[in-house]
Each structure stands twice: as C-alpha cells, then as structure tokens.
Design a protein around this motif. Structure first.
Motif, PDB file in Angstrom:
ATOM      1  N   ALA A  46     -53.816  73.335  38.921  1.00  0.00           N
ATOM      2  CA  ALA A  46     -54.387  71.899  38.723  1.00  0.00           C
ATOM      3  C   ALA A  46     -53.524  71.012  38.240  1.00  0.00           C
TER       4      ALA A  46
ATOM      5  N   ILE B 162     -68.118  71.201  35.766  1.00  0.00           N
ATOM      6  CA  ILE B 162     -67.083  70.003  36.508  1.00  0.00           C
ATOM      7  C   ILE B 162     -67.697  69.167  37.513  1.00  0.00           C
TER       8      ILE B 162
ATOM      9  N   THR C 224     -55.274  73.600  45.979  1.00  0.00           N
ATOM     10  CA  THR C 224     -55.087  72.272  45.516  1.00  0.00           C
ATOM     11  C   THR C 224     -54.275  71.698  46.539  1.00  0.00           C
TER      12      THR C 224
ATOM     13  N   TRP D 297     -58.061  82.001  35.778  1.00  0.00           N
ATOM     14  CA  TRP D 297     -58.122  80.597  35.408  1.00  0.00           C
ATOM     15  C   TRP D 297     -56.746  79.937  34.993  1.00  0.00           C
TER      16      TRP D 297
ATOM     17  N   THR E 190     -60.860  64.880  36.026  1.00  0.00           N
ATOM     18  CA  THR E 190     -61.691  66.091  36.531  1.00  0.00           C
ATOM     19  C   THR E 190     -61.117  66.671  37.845  1.00  0.00           C
TER      20      THR E 190
ATOM     21  N   ALA F  93     -55.111  78.826  38.188  1.00  0.00           N
ATOM     22  CA  ALA F  93     -55.929  77.704  38.483  1.00  0.00           C
ATOM     23  C   ALA F  93     -55.380  76.442  37.520  1.00  0.00           C
ATOM     24  N   GLY F  94     -55.181  76.699  36.309  1.00  0.00           N
ATOM     25  CA  GLY F  94     -55.068  75.810  35.448  1.00  0.00           C
ATOM     26  C   GLY F  94     -53.548  75.104  35.946  1.00  0.00           C
TER      27      GLY F  94
ATOM     28  N   SER G  41     -59.235  72.938  42.094  1.00  0.00           N
ATOM     29  CA  SER G  41     -58.629  74.614  41.824  1.00  0.00           C
ATOM     30  C   SER G  41     -59.726  75.533  41.455  1.00  0.00           C
ATOM     31  N   TYR G  42     -60.695  74.949  40.811  1.00  0.00           N
ATOM     32  CA  TYR G  42     -61.711  76.286  40.400  1.00  0.00           C
ATOM     33  C   TYR G  42     -62.533  77.014  41.527  1.00  0.00           C
TER      34      TYR G  42
ATOM     35  N   TYR H  75     -67.669  65.231  36.922  1.00  0.00           N
ATOM     36  CA  TYR H  75     -67.172  64.556  38.270  1.00  0.00           C
ATOM     37  C   TYR H  75     -67.772  63.593  38.839  1.00  0.00           C
TER      38      TYR H  75
ATOM     39  N   ALA I 100     -59.314  69.966  38.432  1.00  0.00           N
ATOM     40  CA  ALA I 100     -60.142  71.104  37.999  1.00  0.00           C
ATOM     41  C   ALA I 100     -61.068  71.415  39.246  1.00  0.00           C
TER      42      ALA I 100
END
Lengths: 327, 359
Positions: A311, B141, B220, A304, B188, A307-308, B194-195, B145, B191
């Motif tokens: 992002a 998410i 991303t 996470w 959003t 990923a943060g 990338s999630y 979104y 996120a």
C-alpha cells in the motif's frame, strides 16, 4: 485476536476467548480402530440437529455414499478398502486366513477361534501347522472405517476470519455458528484447513457440527457419541480423552498394530491441537485428512505487513507519477 | 519399540472394481509436464488421497468476488489519480478519476452484497470490527472510503446547481468538500487496493496462501494500472502524463510479482501455470504489457492512449480472474494440499533426526 499456539497449556481456548472460569474443554476422541461403519453417528446427527437430506447418491466409494463432510453432513464415515500385500497382515490377524470365506482354511480358523476341537472330519485337509503358510503368500484386504467430524480447533481459522461474529467460541472450547447472525459471506469455507464447514446452497448460510451445543450444555452427550455402538466416538473432557487415547494407542502397539497413530491430539500442531481428534490406522490423507494442517491466520501478521508495504508502495508510485510531471 | 514399528506396512490400493475412480488410499503420481514446458520445480512425489476427493472446500464465492477484486482496485487507483489531478490542476484527470472511482465503488458494493448467501443481512458485517478477519477490516475500509469517494464524485455536479439561494450556497461549498473527500479517499485507497490480497491469502487455499508475500504487490500494481487505464481513456493526453507513469509503474509491479507467483512457489505455482488460470494470466500479461507500452508510445494520440487504457483495464480484469481461478483449482485438487504438507513433515522429521531446529 489471533489465538496463537503454544500459549500456557492450562489456559484453554474458552478462557482465552474471555470466559471467566469456564468448564473443562470438551471434545471427541474418535477411535477408528473399533469403527464398524454402521453410520449410526451420521443418522443420529441428522436426526437431532434436523439437518436436511443432501442427496442420495451411489458414489462407488466402498460403502461410503455420503462422500464428505458438508453443510448438511456433520459426521461422515469414510470407508477405505486396501489390499494387503502377501506377508503384511497385522499380527492380530495372522491366524486368520485371507481370501474368500467358506474354504477349509477359514473353517479351521473358525473352529480354532470358537475353541472347539477338531473332530477329524474329512473336510479338514491340511494340518494346522500349515495354516499360516497360505496367508503369507496370498493377498488380503483390510477395510478402514472412520467417522470424521469438525475438529473444533484450538486456533480455528473459520472463527478467526468470520466477519460478522456468527462463529463463536463456546464455554466448552468448541466452535459454533449462530445461524441468526451468519449472512453467508462464505469466508469460513476456504479458511478451514480440513474442508469441514460449507454453505447450504438453498439456504445461503454456513453450517457445521456444533458438538451438540444444545445437548452438552445440559449435561448430555452429543448425538453421535450417544448413538455409536462401539464407543468409537468418545465424548468427554479433552484432557481425559487425550489420556485415554494415549493408553489405547499403546495397547494397540503392544498388540502388534504399529500403524496405530493419533491425529490432531498434539497441542503444538498447526491448529494448536484439535478438540476432536482421532486414532487412525494409516496416513491421514488416506482418510481425506490433511497430513499437516496449519491455521491460515498464523501468517496473518506477516500478510498485513506485506499489504502495508504494498500500500505504501502504491501511494509512493502515485505521488511520483505527479512529481515533476510536465503533462 | 514394537517388533515391526520400523517396518511400516506397505498398504496399497484395493480397488475391487478396478475402475478409474480408484480406491481410497490410492497413491497417485503427481503430474508433471502439464506446465507448458515448465521445468518441474519439485521432484515428482506420490501422494494418497481419499478417492481423489479434495481435502479442502473450494470457495463458494460467485464471479462477483473476482469482479470485485477488479472494481475495488479500479476505484482505488482512480481515487489516487483524481486526488493528484485535483492537487496539480488537472481538472479532466480529477473528474475522470472521481467518476470512475464512484462507478467502481457502486459496482463493488453490488458485487459484495449480491455474493452473500443472505444479501439482506449485509449489515451484519457492521456488527463488529475484527482485525483477524480481513473481510471485516475490508468492510471498515470501504465504510470510510465509500462516503469519501462518493462526496468527491458528487462534488463534480456542483456546476449543475443554480448559483443563487440555498443551492447556490451548496454550489460554492461543494468543490471544497469534494477536495476534502478526494483526499480522504486517496488516503484510504492504498488500503482498499491491498487488503483484498490478504483477504484471499488468509485462507487454506494453497495457491493463495503460498502467494501471500506477492499478492499485495500484484493487487496494488493491478489497481494502479487499472485506474490509469480508465484515465487514459477519459483524459486528453495533455493532462494524462501522471496516468501514463502510473500505468507503467503499476504494470511493471504487477507483472514482476505475478512472475514470481507463477515460477517460485513450488507446487503452488503449478495452479497458476496450468489450465484456465494460465490462459487468463497470459492474456493478462499481454494486455498489461501492451497497454503500458502503448501508453508511453502513444502519448500524443488520445486514440492510442484510449486503446492502451482499455488494454490495461482488460489486463487487470484478467489478472484478477486468473488469480481467483488458480486458487479455486488448487483447492479442488488434493495434491496441492497433501504434497506440500507431506514435504513439510518430511523436512521436519529429517531436521529432528539431524538434531537441527525444525524449518
């Protein structure tokens, strides 16, 4: 939340899942050294749990025509045929001649084992002292059998990643799928480090061993353990099973079987210890088990975080793309 | 110690049939040389398996999932460009971004529901919110979104409404609401982009799990490049400047992170550099690099920009499928599971023998 390994030893997974004063954690100890490959566990499991037939194949893998654990196979007996190089026979078997049956060697060994004295019949050629000599330079075979099952991990990846709450922790510390909730997203399947849980194709949902949740709640044993004729599959409180397994391992070591080792009993391993653990006679991968499984969610906080960062980088890149742009 | 404990028995394969399928416990030599001239990063090791069968169950997901990885990223990238276009007075970029993201969102929803074993139970995802499940996090998410991006896209239709009456009121209010939705969608979007990297990395699949530090950057970057690619097709060059810059940044990030995945992950890299995944990823590399280059070189020509944009979209799609297929391949071959775990055990034992802390 992520169940981490190394949490207070007396606090089981059921307590951590929120059960107040849960019953003792129950599990399986599968002692493969006494498995005779009868597959009664496979059959009893299918019968009790109404698991459908899943293909009648001849695999060519020794006596294993089941193949592997799957959505419709919750117990799987593995059969492994191994050549034993000359001079490598286990001590308990050194008196047993290897090679084909019906030879004078085997006849003599059978006579000795049954306690009868030699009548001096003419078929018995070599003197008894020479009996051990041939086995030292002849190749033998050993046949490993092991009944595999869901490990009911302390830190269960399938349970962690299930997005519907279909997989849940029972008061016995086991992990069970609720078939009325599962929507067949399939996430648990690649999450399992043992390749246990699977999707039933014509049904769409994920299925696996429930450790007979409907039986043990009623004080009964799981179907496989009940059917096992050699007590290779032992069911009981996990603490008790661990003690029993340690004693059995010592017994085998003392009897000259140094290759006996426990698999999945260590609460400090990558899954926090398995609720169903094994006594094996070879490396785990020989039985199709991962040698050092780790629950994938152990790295989830790090994931996470990454990923943060990515992002944030993406948002920054988008902002930069507009700042100071003339066109 | 037992008399023979230090002298482990040397069991070997016993295949009575001698057939190619081999016996259980067969020691196999780890393949080298299949990496297209790649140097072996890890010395060859022998490993045992149960009749060569996989230890893991490969994902049962259909092509819906790699397709969603692409459309989800496209939606996210487009929403960012749309919000930027809205804020900096580039109406064509705003409109293209909003409509692309909405289309990609609808496609994503279809793919996600269609892939379920029980599609009619899709709403069971909404029973709980669960941080340990990236799929649950992703559901929420999307739940934020989706409506935001939808509102932004619908607001583009404001001009079609009559200027009088109740609908006239809607016509006047809608652009403001659309901007609001656009901002929410853009917030959003990172996120959303990338999630999905965590979604695939949070599995026992060796090639995905080992790549967990790099995959978010790949995803991303790929999302930004895809969003920019769509904008380069739909937006006249005069308003496409930010899309070109986003295309270059996204492509560079994606290519750099993918390079690390392909070369620095030990055995797991082999899954990305052999077979179909390798072909997909090298196609992705050519398309993405060519698309980014074309976006810069052809910045005065809408045609060249559009061709570059199409290449970027195709590159992003190939990247997603390449990474997806590499993961599936690594789950199906037991060597990717057994060999690294063996090496980990050996390292731990060596560390224990030396009295140093385990790695």
């Amino acid at each position: 939340m992520v169940e981490r390994t190394g949490i207070a030893a007396d606090e089981g997974p059921a307590a951590r899942a929120g059960y107040e004063d849960p019953p003792p954690r129950m599990g399986f100890f599968t002692d493969t050294s006494v498995c005779i490959g009868c597959k009664a566990c496979e059959v009893a499991c299918k019968e009790w749990n109404l698991v459908p037939e899943d293909g009648l194949d001849l695999t060519g893998m020794s006596y294993d025509n089941t193949g592997m654990l799957s959505a419709s196979t919750w117990r799987h007996v593995a059969f492994i045929e191994q050549a034993i190089p000359p001079g490598q026979a286990s001590l308990p078997f050194t008196d047993t001649p290897t090679g084909p049956s019906g030879t004078t060697d085997s006849a003599l060994a059978a006579a000795r084992a049954s306690g009868t004295t030699s009548l001096g019949m003419p078929t018995i050629g070599p003197p008894a002292d020479d009996l051990l000599a041939p086995s030292a330079d002849r190749e033998g075979v050993r046949w490993l059998m092991a009944s595999d099952v869901c490990k009911h991990c302390t830190s269960a990846a399938c349970l962690d990643v299930c997005p519907t709450g279909s997989l849940f922790r029972t008061e016995f510390g086991t992990v069970v799928v609720q078939e009325d909730i599962c929507n067949g997203c399939g996430y648990c399947i690649p999450a399992c480090p043992y390749g246990v849980i699977d999707q039933r194709k014509d049904d769409g949902r994920a299925w696996k061993c429930t450790l007979c949740y409907d039986r043990i709640g009623d004080g009964q044993q799981p179907a496989c353990a009940t059917a096992c004729p050699t007590e290779s599959i032992q069911y009981g409180p996990l603490d008790e099973l661990r003690e029993r397994a340690a004693a059995r391992t010592q017994q085998l070591h003392d009897a000259g079987v140094p290759e006996a080792r426990l698999y999945g009993e260590d609460p400090d391993d990558g899954v926090g210890g398995a609720g169903a653990f094994f006594l094996l006679l070879d490396e785990p991968e020989v039985y199709g088990l991962p040698p050092d499984p780790v629950v994938t969610t152990r790295d989830l906080p790090a994931m996470w975080k990454r990923a943060g960062l990515a992002a944030a980088g993406m948002a920054a890149a988008a902002v930069v793309a507009f700042v100071g742009a003339s066109s | 110690m037992e008399p023979r404990a230090s002298q482990a028995p040397v069991w070997s394969a016993g295949s009575g049939s001698g057939s190619g399928s081999g016996g259980g416990g067969r020691r196999r030599r780890r393949g080298g040389g299949a990496g297209g001239g790649e140097e072996l990063q890890v010395p060859p090791a022998e490993f045992a398996s149960y009749y060569g069968r996989p230890v893991l169950k490969a994902p049962v997901w259909k092509d819906d999932i790699p397709a969603y990885l692409f459309t989800g990223g496209l939606a996210a990238g487009s929403s960012l460009l749309a919000a930027g276009g809205d804020a900096t007075g580039r109406p064509a970029l705003r409109r293209a971004g909003r409509l692309t993201s909405f289309g990609a969102l609808l496609a994503s929803t279809y793919f996600l529901v269609h892939d379920l074993g029980r599609p009619e139970r899709f709403h069971h995802m909404l029973r709980i919110a669960k941080p340990t499940s990236p799929m649950s996090v992703g559901t929420w998410i999307l739940a934020v979104y989706g409506p935001a991006a939808g509102l932004a896209a619908v607001s583009e239709a404001a001009g079609l409404l009559p200027s009088r009456g109740l609908l006239g009121l809607v016509r006047r209010v809608l652009p403001g609401l659309g901007s609001l939705g656009g901002v929410a969608a853009a917030l959003t979007a990172p996120a959303l982009a990338s999630y999905t990297a965590v979604l695939v990395a949070d599995t026992a699949v060796p090639a995905w799990h080992e790549a967990h530090p790099q995959l978010p950057v790949v995803f991303t970057g790929s999302a930004l490049a895809a969003g920019a690619g769509a904008a380069l097709i739909a937006v006249p060059p005069a308003q496409a400047g930010p899309a070109r810059r986003a295309a270059v940044t996204g492509a560079v990030a994606e290519l750099a992170a993918t390079h690390v995945v392909e070369h620095r992950l030990g055995l797991a890299s082999e899954a990305y550099t052999t077979g179909e995944p390798a072909r997909l990823l090298s196609a992705a590399r050519a398309l993405t690099a060519g698309g980014a280059l074309g976006a810069v070189v052809g910045r005065r020509s809408h045609l060249l920009s559009a061709v570059s944009g199409a290449a970027l979209l195709a590159g992003s799609l190939a990247t997603r499928f390449g990474i997806y297929r590499a993961g599936v391949a690594s789950a199906k071959d037991p060597k990717y599971t057994v060999v690294p775990q063996r090496e980990r055990l050996a390292a731990r034992e060596a560390a224990a023998a030396n009295g140093t802390p385990a790695p």
